[in-house]
Scaffold this active site. Structure first.
Site, PDB file in Angstrom:
ATOM      1  N   PHE A   1       0.802  -1.227   0.000  1.00 15.95           N
ATOM      2  CA  PHE A   1       0.000   0.000   0.000  1.00 15.95           C
ATOM      3  C   PHE A   1       0.832   1.272   0.000  1.00 15.95           C
ATOM      4  CE2 PHE A   1       0.519  -0.807   4.626  1.00 15.95           C
ATOM      5  CZ  PHE A   1       0.973   0.443   5.045  1.00 15.95           C
TER       6      PHE A   1
ATOM      7  N   LYS B   1      -1.513  -7.503  -8.903  1.00 18.01           N
ATOM      8  CA  LYS B   1      -2.440  -7.451  -7.769  1.00 18.01           C
ATOM      9  C   LYS B   1      -2.149  -6.144  -7.046  1.00 18.01           C
ATOM     10  CE  LYS B   1      -3.512  -9.168  -3.196  1.00 18.01           C
ATOM     11  NZ  LYS B   1      -3.369  -7.799  -2.655  1.00 18.01           N
TER      12      LYS B   1
ATOM     13  N   SER C   1       5.553  -7.538   3.866  1.00 20.44           N
ATOM     14  CA  SER C   1       6.120  -7.996   5.130  1.00 20.44           C
ATOM     15  C   SER C   1       7.035  -9.193   4.916  1.00 20.44           C
ATOM     16  CB  SER C   1       5.006  -8.369   6.111  1.00 20.44           C
ATOM     17  OG  SER C   1       4.356  -9.561   5.692  1.00 20.44           O
TER      18      SER C   1
ATOM     19  N   CYS D   1      10.059   1.252   3.609  1.00 19.03           N
ATOM     20  CA  CYS D   1      11.092   0.330   4.073  1.00 19.03           C
ATOM     21  C   CYS D   1      12.471   0.971   4.087  1.00 19.03           C
ATOM     22  CB  CYS D   1      11.106  -0.935   3.225  1.00 19.03           C
ATOM     23  SG  CYS D   1      11.473  -0.649   1.488  1.00 19.03           S
TER      24      CYS D   1
ATOM     25  N   GLU E   1       9.858  -3.745  12.824  1.00 19.16           N
ATOM     26  CA  GLU E   1       9.363  -2.687  11.959  1.00 19.16           C
ATOM     27  C   GLU E   1       8.009  -2.180  12.463  1.00 19.16           C
ATOM     28  OE1 GLU E   1       9.634  -2.112   7.293  1.00 19.16           O
ATOM     29  OE2 GLU E   1       7.943  -3.416   7.804  1.00 19.16           O
TER      30      GLU E   1
END
Length: 501
Positions: free
Chosen positions: A148, A173, A226, A281, A382
């Protein structure tokens, strides 16, 4: 407004009974609903990509490059529109949202050079009378599973441009939280002249997306998300014979030495730690600071954070926008509570931030922990939010040891004026992308986005490694007989193709 999915350049109504809400992160209002596409609809997207592959891969590479040039021109024209779209559905401020789109355009520009990027190699007389040529060829259908947090840059930068420019076809996707930018960018790519079936787009849950990891017609998978899901994607897709690049979590650290200009460093940490509300990230959520200057550095960090405006993402004066959803806000604030429980000193708390006129928005203000010790999970896991942790260290060696003990290694930075320590850091850090007095050490797209350790699973990274990932090498060795050779009746085992004759 209910959205559709796209197969063969046609936007289709889904047969699903489940639609997923997309919110304006600054207000909390639902602005669209996207389908949780059925397995049959995901299958149709793969089949369309497969059917389009022969003609598209056979299209001259120069014509594929022309599509990239046209797409780049159209994206520039729609830059402001896309910027606002990213800000609304995600929550980045306007400057950050514009950067998201510009980073996508950067890779499209890179892909414009695909005729040069796909050039192979050749060598005459590799052995007596033998010549070898190496070509790079597209593989077929690739799938992309996007996160996202970069709705423009990741699907339409890291994934699609180099893939289709190299002659492959694609099934995307899109992220269900932030799909609208991807929808619009696909519309613009179709406007640029994209042939039917070359790029197809679905939104769905993990259950329906699983087909992309096992489908016999999918040759490779590009994933960002993730680490737990990335490992699953990597193991499942690789076990089914597919190429995989899985970009995963991070907990990037910086080491701040006593000789660094602390006020300037604090400004850099503010930018890299709180930019994009920490939802990237390559954020900088942890800084290791030499004890002798830690008090002064924390003073600058807190002071500068308090001066930044928290506000609506599409208000041009906002420095920090909201996080993406109410659920993600709770995830971040729960982590802040964990840090307090673990004993870290909370010197700036952003949990109760409310923006006047936008009370329904998903805001978390700047949050800073000091005295974060080894073993505190707030400094190791994280959080993906606007939270920065300060770890105090005795010296360079202790700081480097703490940084390298983390299981993630996307990036790392050092702030110093000492060339010796900068060089030692660059050589010994585990981080795959290294900054020397640079808080966000992301290289431009001609270089690979090269995370290490549990931040990446695969062999070839995005961007700089992209052409190699999306193509395979084919080597052709040839020889032509003269009249004497035509009469040879005995041929050696290696037929003259070894390096010794």
């Amino acid at each position: 407004m209910k959205k559709k999915y796209c197969v063969n350049n046609e936007w289709k109504e889904s047969k699903t009974k489940r639609y997923m809400p997309v919110t304006d992160s600054s207000t909390g209002a639902v602005i669209a609903e996207v389908p949780c596409c059925t397995t049959d609809e995901v299958e149709a997207a793969v089949q369309a990509a497969r059917a389009a592959f022969p003609a598209w891969s056979g299209t001259p590479v120069t014509k594929r490059a022309q599509l990239m040039f046209k797409f780049r021109e159209i994206l520039d024209t729609h830059l402001d529109e896309l910027t606002v779209m990213v800000a609304k559905e995600l929550g980045k401020n306007m400057e950050e949202s514009k950067g998201d789109v510009l980073k996508a355009i950067e890779v499209v520009e890179f892909a414009c050079g695909i005729p040069h990027l796909m050039k192979g190699q050749s060598l005459m007389n590799v052995s007596e009378g033998h010549d070898t040529v190496m070509y790079r060829e597209p593989l077929g259908v690739f799938a992309g599973i996007a996160p996202f947090n970069f709705p423009a840059m990741i699907p339409f930068g890291w994934m699609i441009p180099l893939c289709i420019a190299a002659g492959n076809t694609f099934v995307l996707k899109a992220a269900s939280y932030t799909p609208l930018t991807a929808f619009r960018m696909l519309e613009l790519l179709i406007e640029a002249g994209l042939p039917k079936g070359v790029v197809n787009l679905v939104t769905c849950s993990r259950n329906e997306a699983e087909i992309l990891l096992t489908h016999p017609y999918v040759r490779g998978v590009s994933f960002v998300g993730s680490t737990s899901i990335g490992k699953h994607v990597y193991m499942t897709a690789a076990a089914h014979g597919k190429r995989v690049q899985a970009q995963c979590e991070a907990k990037n650290h910086a080491l701040i030495l006593a000789d660094a200009p602390l006020e300037r460093v604090a400004a850099g940490v503010i930018n890299s730690g709180f930019g994009c509300a920490g939802m990237r990230c390559m954020a900088l959520p942890v800084v290791c600071v030499e004890e002798s200057v830690a008090d002064e550095f924390v003073h600058h960090l807190v002071n500068q954070a308090k001066q930044r405006k928290v506000g609506c993402a599409y208000d041009p004066t906002s420095d920090l926008g909201p996080v993406v959803t109410a659920e993600h806000r709770k995830f971040v604030t729960d982590w802040i509570a964990t840090g307090v429980k673990e004993g870290a000193k909370l010197v700036l708390d952003g949990r109760d931030t409310v923006v006047k006129g936008f009370e329904g928005g998903f805001f978390v203000g700047h949050t800073i922990f000091d005295h974060v010790k080894p073993g505190m999970t707030v400094g190791e896991s994280e959080i993906f939010g606007p939270v920065v942790s300060v770890k105090r260290v005795k010296d360079f060696e202790e700081g480097l040891k703490i940084m390298n003990s983390n299981p993630f290694a996307n990036g790392s930075s050092i702030f110093t004026q000492n060339g010796h320590y900068a060089r030692e850091f660059a050589k010994r850090t585990d981080g795959g992308m290294v900054g020397i007095n640079v808080g966000i050490p992301v290289p431009i797209s001609v270089f690979p986005f090269s995370g290490h350790k549990d931040s990446f699973f695969g062999d070839l990274h995005v961007n700089g490694d992209g052409v190699s990932f999306f193509t395979e090498a084919k080597c052709i060795t040839s020889r032509w007989w003269d009249e004497k050779e035509k009469k040879v009746t005995k041929v050696g085992t290696w037929e003259g193709t070894t390096s010794r004759g």
